[in-house]
Design an enzyme around this catalytic site. Structure first.
Site, PDB file in Angstrom:
ATOM      1  N   LYS A  98       0.846  -1.192   0.000  1.00  0.00           N
ATOM      2  CA  LYS A  98       0.000   0.000   0.000  1.00  0.00           C
ATOM      3  C   LYS A  98       0.886   1.248   0.000  1.00  0.00           C
ATOM      4  O   LYS A  98       1.929   1.275   0.674  1.00  0.00           O
ATOM      5  CB  LYS A  98      -0.891  -0.050   1.236  1.00  0.00           C
ATOM      6  N   SER A 145      -9.196   1.472   3.393  1.00  0.00           N
ATOM      7  CA  SER A 145      -8.415   2.281   2.471  1.00  0.00           C
ATOM      8  C   SER A 145      -7.366   1.486   1.703  1.00  0.00           C
ATOM      9  O   SER A 145      -6.709   2.007   0.811  1.00  0.00           O
ATOM     10  CB  SER A 145      -7.715   3.406   3.244  1.00  0.00           C
ATOM     11  N   SER A 170      -9.471  -1.173   7.510  1.00  0.00           N
ATOM     12  CA  SER A 170      -8.975  -1.037   6.143  1.00  0.00           C
ATOM     13  C   SER A 170      -8.315  -2.269   5.557  1.00  0.00           C
ATOM     14  O   SER A 170      -7.917  -2.261   4.395  1.00  0.00           O
ATOM     15  CB  SER A 170      -8.010   0.154   6.051  1.00  0.00           C
TER      16      SER A 170
END
Length: 423
Positions: free
Chosen positions: A57, A134, A158
């Site tokens: 990420k 996210s 997330s």
């Protein structure tokens, strides 16, 4: 917001994401990777994860690359990282190959996975629906087979939520078990390094590296099953019905379920306690940068950061006290041998064209579920073992603090048994 892949169907000036697509790896048909120069780093020869590819990420530092955090102004105002994040380095040392960095919601402050600047990564297992955020790009890349596993972060859900929406396995570890060095902070008392895989066995193998490799884990540790009735009440009727047979099979493996009320049948109050504590930490982490940079945020992100700035210490202080009460109660409930069962999400992924009001309502129910482990700092695994309307849905299990290895070992054994049942 416009779905990235609807927009990407038109070429040239009519496609607002055409320039972004040009910056992505040519093998990324899902919009999962950031539109910027991509790191490609080989792992150490002979490590336990040799032969596997992973993504990180874009809140994890990779030496020599700017950590973009889902916002062009953040990328513009920050220099390239001097060193790899600790989790990235650990995986490289274990032999895994870093394939690139994945899209995140802006500053990791959302659960939807729709980035105003970079679009919505495609959810291959629920077409036309959001991937969840996210850690949207990491979940999409794993679900779509672009990588074997991926790093995400979990502050308010997330990892757990995108895992459910995308039909893959995901773990939020015990808070503090995996180093956050080199990871953008959001709300430090909730932030964790999590990860995704398509198989429970690989989820466990990655955990053996990231959790330090001190022990293998014991699937047979667990003797009691707790079912969070107030959490299941937040699920849609279809979701609750799809998860019920899984709970019955857990009972057969462990014990007759003890039904418990974890959040006092008052999910909204607990969700707000989580949000108030988180908001104060978010502004502590990023308020000065926002005030000094005046970044362009998408409408959803702008509204969320503005709301966070309005939360007072008078709201957060009693929430912190209540948090410790909940943590102590859960520790007593779980003891050393119980698992707490609850939905990973209240239902399947919302459609990409859902209105802002629909997504906000759904988000409230999601946060009421995910706040439990976050407030109590406990490990939680998402197991994508159900389907509703042809879309994936995960059952999840919360374990006592520090029992991550045993939770992953049990998840592997359970999922192997579920696969045999399907044959």
């Amino acid at each position: 917001m416009t779905d990235r892949h609807e927009a990407a169907g038109d070429e040239g000036a009519g496609n607002p994401f055409a320039a972004l697509d040009a910056g992505r790896p040519p093998w990324d048909a899902l919009g999962a990777f950031v539109p910027a120069p991509q790191p490609h780093i080989a792992g150490r020869d002979g490590g336990p994860l040799s032969g596997l590819r992973f993504a990180a990420k874009d809140i994890f530092d990779v030496a020599g690359y700017v950590t973009g955090c889902g916002n062009p102004d953040w990328a513009r105002s920050h220099a390239p990282a001097a060193a790899h994040a600790a989790a990235v380095q650990a995986l490289l040392d274990a032999g895994a190959e870093l394939a690139g960095k994945t899209v995140t919601d802006e500053l990791a402050y959302s659960l939807n996975g729709q980035n105003f600047h970079y679009g919505t990564p495609t959810n291959v297992n629920a077409p036309g629906r959001i991937p969840g955020g996210s850690s949207s790009g990491s979940a999409a890349a794993v679900a779509g087979g672009l990588v074997d596993f991926a790093l995400g972060s979990d502050t308010g859900g997330s990892v757990r939520v995108p895992a459910s929406y995308c039909g893959i396995f995901g773990l939020r570890p015990t808070h503090g078990r995996v180093s956050l060095a080199g990871v953008m902070p959001l709300a430090p008392s909730f932030d964790t390094v999590g990860w995704f895989a398509r198989e429970a066995g690989l989820l466990r193998r990655v955990g053996q590296v990231l959790l330090g490799g001190a022990r293998q884990g014991e699937a047979g540790r667990w003797r009691r099953l707790l079912v969070a009735e107030d959490a299941f009440a937040l699920a849609t009727p279809a979701a609750a019905a799809a998860l019920a047979p899984l709970v019955e099979r857990l009972e057969q493996r462990l014990s007759r379920a003890e039904k418990v009320a974890v959040i006092d049948n008052d999910p909204e109050s607990w969700m707000l306690r989580f949000r108030h504590i988180q908001a104060r930490e978010v502004i502590d982490s990023h308020g000065a940068w926002i005030a000094g940079t005046h970044p362009v945020f998408g409408p959803e992100s702008r509204e969320r950061f503005d709301w966070a700035a309005s939360v007072t210490e008078a709201q957060a202080a009693p929430a912190r006290v209540a948090r410790e009460t909940l943590a102590a109660r859960l520790a007593e409930m779980l003891g050393e041998d119980a698992l707490l069962c609850l939905p990973a999400a209240p239902g399947v992924a919302p459609r990409c064209e859902s209105t802002a009001a629909e997504l906000q309502s759904h988000r409230g129910a999601v946060l009421s579920l995910t706040a439990i482990a976050g407030l109590a700092r406990l490990p939680q695994v998402s197991l994508p073992l159900a389907r509703v309307e042809g879309c994936p849905l995960a059952l999840s299990l919360i374990a006592p603090a520090g029992a991550d290895e045993d939770l992953l070992a049990f998840a592997e054994v359970l999922c192997a048994a579920e696969e045999r049942q399907d044959l």
